[in-house]
Design an enzyme around this catalytic site. Structure first.
Site, PDB file in Angstrom:
ATOM      1  N   ASP A 117       0.791  -1.322  -0.014  1.00  0.00           N
ATOM      2  CA  ASP A 117      -0.161   0.007   0.019  1.00  0.00           C
ATOM      3  C   ASP A 117       0.784   1.103  -0.054  1.00  0.00           C
ATOM      4  OD1 ASP A 117      -2.112  -1.771   0.151  1.00  0.00           O
ATOM      5  OD2 ASP A 117      -2.150  -1.680   2.287  1.00  0.00           O
ATOM      6  N   LYS A 121       0.123  10.053   1.740  1.00  0.00           N
ATOM      7  CA  LYS A 121       0.477  11.318   2.474  1.00  0.00           C
ATOM      8  C   LYS A 121       1.703  11.152   3.381  1.00  0.00           C
ATOM      9  CE  LYS A 121      -4.336  12.440   3.026  1.00  0.00           C
ATOM     10  NZ  LYS A 121      -5.619  11.874   3.445  1.00  0.00           N
ATOM     11  N   ASP A 153       4.171  -0.816  -8.852  1.00  0.00           N
ATOM     12  CA  ASP A 153       3.913   0.213 -10.033  1.00  0.00           C
ATOM     13  C   ASP A 153       3.855   1.641  -9.540  1.00  0.00           C
ATOM     14  OD1 ASP A 153       1.115  -0.074  -8.957  1.00  0.00           O
ATOM     15  OD2 ASP A 153       0.522   0.777 -10.632  1.00  0.00           O
ATOM     16  N   TYR A 194      -1.671  -8.160  -8.676  1.00  0.00           N
ATOM     17  CA  TYR A 194      -1.519  -6.721  -8.750  1.00  0.00           C
ATOM     18  C   TYR A 194      -0.846  -6.387  -9.696  1.00  0.00           C
ATOM     19  CZ  TYR A 194      -4.206  -4.538  -4.998  1.00  0.00           C
ATOM     20  OH  TYR A 194      -5.664  -4.305  -3.927  1.00  0.00           O
ATOM     21  N   GLU A 195       0.290  -7.257  -9.778  1.00  0.00           N
ATOM     22  CA  GLU A 195       1.266  -6.835 -10.987  1.00  0.00           C
ATOM     23  C   GLU A 195       0.447  -7.269 -12.538  1.00  0.00           C
ATOM     24  OE1 GLU A 195       4.774  -8.959 -10.286  1.00  0.00           O
ATOM     25  OE2 GLU A 195       5.905  -8.310 -12.455  1.00  0.00           O
TER      26      GLU A 195
HETATM   27  N1  SAM Z   1       0.972  -8.770  -2.575  1.00  0.00           N
HETATM   28  C1  SAM Z   1      -0.242  -8.738  -3.401  1.00  0.00           C
HETATM   29  C2  SAM Z   1      -0.003  -8.560  -4.898  1.00  0.00           C
HETATM   30  O1  SAM Z   1       0.776  -7.874  -5.308  1.00  0.00           O
HETATM   31  O2  SAM Z   1      -1.273  -8.796  -5.767  1.00  0.00           O
HETATM   32  C3  SAM Z   1      -1.164  -7.770  -2.802  1.00  0.00           C
HETATM   33  C4  SAM Z   1      -1.229  -6.121  -2.804  1.00  0.00           C
HETATM   34  S1  SAM Z   1      -2.369  -5.346  -1.848  1.00  0.00           S
HETATM   35  C5  SAM Z   1      -1.964  -3.795  -2.580  1.00  0.00           C
HETATM   36  C6  SAM Z   1      -1.484  -5.271  -0.346  1.00  0.00           C
HETATM   37  C7  SAM Z   1      -1.465  -6.199   0.636  1.00  0.00           C
HETATM   38  O3  SAM Z   1      -0.908  -5.926   1.932  1.00  0.00           O
HETATM   39  C8  SAM Z   1      -2.982  -6.121   1.317  1.00  0.00           C
HETATM   40  O4  SAM Z   1      -3.730  -7.398   1.037  1.00  0.00           O
HETATM   41  C9  SAM Z   1      -2.876  -5.536   2.551  1.00  0.00           C
HETATM   42  O5  SAM Z   1      -3.935  -6.209   3.445  1.00  0.00           O
HETATM   43  C10 SAM Z   1      -1.479  -6.147   3.140  1.00  0.00           C
HETATM   44  N2  SAM Z   1      -0.922  -5.422   4.018  1.00  0.00           N
HETATM   45  C11 SAM Z   1      -0.830  -3.798   3.798  1.00  0.00           C
HETATM   46  N3  SAM Z   1      -0.012  -3.560   4.907  1.00  0.00           N
HETATM   47  C12 SAM Z   1       0.177  -4.583   5.651  1.00  0.00           C
HETATM   48  C13 SAM Z   1       0.671  -4.739   6.957  1.00  0.00           C
HETATM   49  N4  SAM Z   1       1.090  -3.725   7.809  1.00  0.00           N
HETATM   50  N5  SAM Z   1       0.976  -6.012   7.307  1.00  0.00           N
HETATM   51  C14 SAM Z   1       0.212  -7.129   6.647  1.00  0.00           C
HETATM   52  N6  SAM Z   1      -0.347  -6.834   5.497  1.00  0.00           N
HETATM   53  C15 SAM Z   1      -0.349  -5.798   5.003  1.00  0.00           C
END
Ligand code: SAM
Length: 212
Positions: A117, A121, A153, A194-195
């Site tokens: 993520d 900000k 990305d 996501y990729e």
């Molecule tokens: N890695 C996957 C992909 O590339 O398709 C998912 C990407 S998604 C944007 C980011 C994932 O990271 C989400 O499922 C979110 O819940 C998890 N995530 C974000 N911050 C996290 C944290 N601090 N601890 C564990 N999981 C986290």
């Protein structure tokens, strides 16, 4: 990725043989649990687990542990494992900040961060999984020669990460702003969910590999 609460997800995770229950009680007991001396690779923020499960099926001599904080997302990975179980994969439902309470010191060989993520900000910078605060957590559990592989990305998050890692004492071993056109770094690349989505929209994929 945050799916709406899915009814039964928590119960499914609590009863799944693929999920490690009470992970903070595992510290010091990993060797007994895993019952082999193979390397341990973890993916933090694994989402629905496509990347981790594909890697695991081609590398049976590596133990893979997926970390995901949302039950609703992890539930999807469990459903996939039910269909196609892999003996070298386990999942943990926790926040990445807790990793040093779960894993033994210097016990992990590789960490994958995929499409973390972005937290755009400035005041949320420390929530980014490549922030110095998280790098400090990874430093505790990663072996001294262990590496972190990060793909995204999001160019702003990537630029932040390229600056943050050296500032926190890590070396950048390799980096690219266009992974899919980088013959060397793209070799053997496994696409995450996501990729696939973002590259099909024409977004170039960035990747960096770092070590302390
Ligand atoms: N890695 C996957 C992909 O590339 O398709 C998912 C990407 S998604 C944007 C980011 C994932 O990271 C989400 O499922 C979110 O819940 C998890 N995530 C974000 N911050 C996290 C944290 N601090 N601890 C564990 N999981 C986290």
């Amino acid at each position: 990725m945050r799916l709406r609460n899915i009814k039964g997800a928590t119960e499914a995770i609590e009863s799944s043989p693929y999920c490690i229950q009470k992970p903070t009680e595992m510290k010091g007991f990993w060797k007994d649990y895993i019952k082999n001396d193979n390397p341990i690779h973890i993916e933090i923020g694994m989402g629905k687990g496509k990347f981790l499960m594909e890697l695991a099926s081609t590398n049976p001599d590596i133990n893979y542990i997926g970390i995901e904080r949302y039950t609703s997302v992890l539930y999807r990975a469990i459903q996939k494992m039910d269909e196609n179980p892999l003996p070298n994969v386990k999942f943990i439902c926790i926040d990445a900040g807790l990793l040093p309470d779960v894993f033994d010191e210097k016990s992990i060989d590789k960490i994958y961060l995929n499409f973390s993520d972005p937290w755009p900000k400035d005041r949320h910078a420390k929530r980014r999984l490549t922030s110095r605060q998280f790098l400090e957590c990874y430093d505790k559990i990663l072996k001294n020669d262990g590496t972190i592989e990060f793909k995204t990305d999001n160019v702003d998050l990537f630029n932040f990460s390229l600056e943050e890692a050296p500032a926190a004492g890590w070396k950048i071993l390799a980096s690219t702003y266009d992974l899919h056109n980088d013959e060397s770094l793209n070799k053997g690349n496994i696409m995450t969910e996501y990729e696939e989505k973002f590259s099909s929209m024409g977004n170039p994929i960035c990747k960096m590999i770092i070590r302390r």
